[in-house]
Design a protein around this motif. Structure first.
Motif, PDB file in Angstrom:
ATOM      1  N   VAL A   8       0.856  -1.193   0.000  1.00 37.20           N
ATOM      2  CA  VAL A   8       0.000   0.000   0.000  1.00 37.20           C
ATOM      3  C   VAL A   8       0.890   1.241   0.000  1.00 37.20           C
ATOM      4  CG1 VAL A   8      -1.865   1.224   1.161  1.00 37.20           C
ATOM      5  CG2 VAL A   8      -1.701  -1.277   1.365  1.00 37.20           C
ATOM      6  N   ASP A   9       0.884   1.946  -1.120  1.00 35.73           N
ATOM      7  CA  ASP A   9       1.687   3.168  -1.258  1.00 35.73           C
ATOM      8  C   ASP A   9       1.143   3.954  -2.430  1.00 35.73           C
ATOM      9  OD1 ASP A   9       3.864   5.076  -1.783  1.00 35.73           O
ATOM     10  OD2 ASP A   9       5.065   3.803  -0.485  1.00 35.73           O
ATOM     11  N   ASP A  10       1.158   5.279  -2.333  1.00 34.93           N
ATOM     12  CA  ASP A  10       0.642   6.110  -3.422  1.00 34.93           C
ATOM     13  C   ASP A  10       1.719   6.534  -4.415  1.00 34.93           C
ATOM     14  OD1 ASP A  10       1.983   7.852  -1.765  1.00 34.93           O
ATOM     15  OD2 ASP A  10       0.337   9.276  -1.569  1.00 34.93           O
ATOM     16  N   ASP A  11       2.923   6.080  -4.238  1.00 36.39           N
ATOM     17  CA  ASP A  11       4.030   6.370  -5.164  1.00 36.39           C
ATOM     18  C   ASP A  11       4.088   5.236  -6.190  1.00 36.39           C
ATOM     19  OD1 ASP A  11       6.501   6.540  -6.480  1.00 36.39           O
ATOM     20  OD2 ASP A  11       7.517   7.317  -4.695  1.00 36.39           O
ATOM     21  N   LEU A  52       3.204  -0.981   4.193  1.00 33.48           N
ATOM     22  CA  LEU A  52       2.323   0.174   4.276  1.00 33.48           C
ATOM     23  C   LEU A  52       3.118   1.466   4.395  1.00 33.48           C
ATOM     24  CD1 LEU A  52      -0.610   1.250   4.817  1.00 33.48           C
ATOM     25  CD2 LEU A  52      -0.218   0.676   7.227  1.00 33.48           C
ATOM     26  N   ASP A  53       2.821   2.412   3.513  1.00 28.41           N
ATOM     27  CA  ASP A  53       3.452   3.732   3.577  1.00 28.41           C
ATOM     28  C   ASP A  53       2.785   4.560   4.668  1.00 28.41           C
ATOM     29  OD1 ASP A  53       5.050   5.911   2.898  1.00 28.41           O
ATOM     30  OD2 ASP A  53       3.705   6.574   1.305  1.00 28.41           O
ATOM     31  N   VAL A  54       3.526   5.452   5.271  1.00 28.38           N
ATOM     32  CA  VAL A  54       2.953   6.344   6.285  1.00 28.38           C
ATOM     33  C   VAL A  54       2.185   7.475   5.618  1.00 28.38           C
ATOM     34  CG1 VAL A  54       3.464   7.995   8.122  1.00 28.38           C
ATOM     35  CG2 VAL A  54       4.710   5.845   8.009  1.00 28.38           C
ATOM     36  N   MET A  55       2.860   8.220   4.743  1.00 31.77           N
ATOM     37  CA  MET A  55       2.258   9.435   4.183  1.00 31.77           C
ATOM     38  C   MET A  55       1.587   9.126   2.851  1.00 31.77           C
ATOM     39  SD  MET A  55       4.934  12.453   5.196  1.00 31.77           S
ATOM     40  CE  MET A  55       6.395  11.768   4.434  1.00 31.77           C
ATOM     41  N   MET A  56       0.251   9.154   2.868  1.00 27.80           N
ATOM     42  CA  MET A  56      -0.517   8.987   1.627  1.00 27.80           C
ATOM     43  C   MET A  56      -1.560  10.106   1.572  1.00 27.80           C
ATOM     44  SD  MET A  56      -0.696   4.845   1.299  1.00 27.80           S
ATOM     45  CE  MET A  56      -1.126   4.546   3.009  1.00 27.80           C
ATOM     46  N   GLU A  57      -2.839   9.791   1.823  1.00 28.78           N
ATOM     47  CA  GLU A  57      -3.873  10.826   1.781  1.00 28.78           C
ATOM     48  C   GLU A  57      -3.584  11.927   2.806  1.00 28.78           C
ATOM     49  OE1 GLU A  57      -4.423   7.582   2.233  1.00 28.78           O
ATOM     50  OE2 GLU A  57      -6.160   6.889   1.124  1.00 28.78           O
ATOM     51  N   THR A  58      -3.064  11.519   3.938  1.00 23.70           N
ATOM     52  CA  THR A  58      -2.658  12.472   4.975  1.00 23.70           C
ATOM     53  C   THR A  58      -1.227  12.115   5.372  1.00 23.70           C
ATOM     54  OG1 THR A  58      -3.335  11.095   6.855  1.00 23.70           O
ATOM     55  CG2 THR A  58      -5.022  12.533   5.869  1.00 23.70           C
ATOM     56  N   THR A  60      -0.289  11.124   8.079  1.00 26.20           N
ATOM     57  CA  THR A  60      -0.277  10.033   9.046  1.00 26.20           C
ATOM     58  C   THR A  60      -1.204   8.883   8.635  1.00 26.20           C
ATOM     59  OG1 THR A  60      -2.002  11.127  10.336  1.00 26.20           O
ATOM     60  CG2 THR A  60       0.285  11.566  10.979  1.00 26.20           C
ATOM     61  N   ALA A  61      -1.535   8.783   7.371  1.00 24.81           N
ATOM     62  CA  ALA A  61      -2.486   7.763   6.903  1.00 24.81           C
ATOM     63  C   ALA A  61      -2.066   6.356   7.334  1.00 24.81           C
ATOM     64  CB  ALA A  61      -2.643   7.834   5.395  1.00 24.81           C
ATOM     65  N   GLY A  62      -0.802   6.038   7.195  1.00 23.56           N
ATOM     66  CA  GLY A  62      -0.332   4.699   7.560  1.00 23.56           C
ATOM     67  C   GLY A  62      -0.525   4.400   9.036  1.00 23.56           C
ATOM     68  N   PHE A  63      -0.314   5.411   9.879  1.00 26.16           N
ATOM     69  CA  PHE A  63      -0.541   5.221  11.312  1.00 26.16           C
ATOM     70  C   PHE A  63      -2.032   5.001  11.589  1.00 26.16           C
ATOM     71  CE2 PHE A  63       3.271   8.188  11.742  1.00 26.16           C
ATOM     72  CZ  PHE A  63       4.168   7.144  11.897  1.00 26.16           C
ATOM     73  N   GLU A  64      -2.868   5.780  10.913  1.00 24.86           N
ATOM     74  CA  GLU A  64      -4.319   5.659  11.111  1.00 24.86           C
ATOM     75  C   GLU A  64      -4.817   4.281  10.665  1.00 24.86           C
ATOM     76  OE1 GLU A  64      -5.645   9.038   8.874  1.00 24.86           O
ATOM     77  OE2 GLU A  64      -4.511  10.398  10.149  1.00 24.86           O
ATOM     78  N   ILE A  65      -4.303   3.799   9.556  1.00 26.95           N
ATOM     79  CA  ILE A  65      -4.684   2.472   9.060  1.00 26.95           C
ATOM     80  C   ILE A  65      -4.237   1.392  10.035  1.00 26.95           C
ATOM     81  CG2 ILE A  65      -4.201   0.796   7.235  1.00 26.95           C
ATOM     82  CD1 ILE A  65      -4.060   3.293   5.353  1.00 26.95           C
TER      83      ILE A  65
END
Length: 133
Positions: A8-11, A52-58, A60-65
């Protein structure tokens, strides 16, 4: 049977290179390009491990997930996958000069089994994946 990994990563460039390396090493890789998509695929794919990436939509997205997946609420929709090992990818250290640790007391990464800082070294990632599977 190949172990399943959800990446899971937006890059898109990073996803392409990591998924290719993982598949060349015998893993069955599923991809999600956002945290929301990752949560859906987590329930569909039921991977053996999640990257899982940390920084995506926000930022801290990875932490929230991770928080949602690890929730101990009996009604959590993720209760059947809450023990899925998570390797967190982060570039936050480049932005904030933070140093992360799996131990409390430092810049703790709660709920994850391991982490890698970007840029990702493929051999290091493969070693961590192998260790957790």
């Amino acid at each position: 049977m190949a172990k399943k990994i959800l990446l899971v990563d937006d890059d898109s460039d990073l996803v392409a290179s990591l998924s290719q390396a993982l598949m060349m090493n015998g893993y069955d890789v599923s991809i999600a390009n956002s945290g929301a998509e990752g949560l859906v695929k987590l329930l569909e794919v039921r991977p053996d491990l999640m990257i899982l990436d940390v920084m995506m939509e926000t930022d801290t997205a990875g932490f929230e997930i991770t928080y949602q997946i690890r929730s101990q609420r009996p009604t959590s929709r993720y209760k059947d996958v809450r023990e899925t090992p998570i390797v967190m990818l982060t570039a936050i250290n480049q932005v904030t000069n933070s140093r992360f640790s799996l131990s409390e007391g430092q810049s703790f990464l709660p709920g994850v089994n391991d982490f890698l800082t970007k840029p990702v070294k493929i051999d290091e990632l493969l070693g961590k994946v192998k260790k957790l599977l």
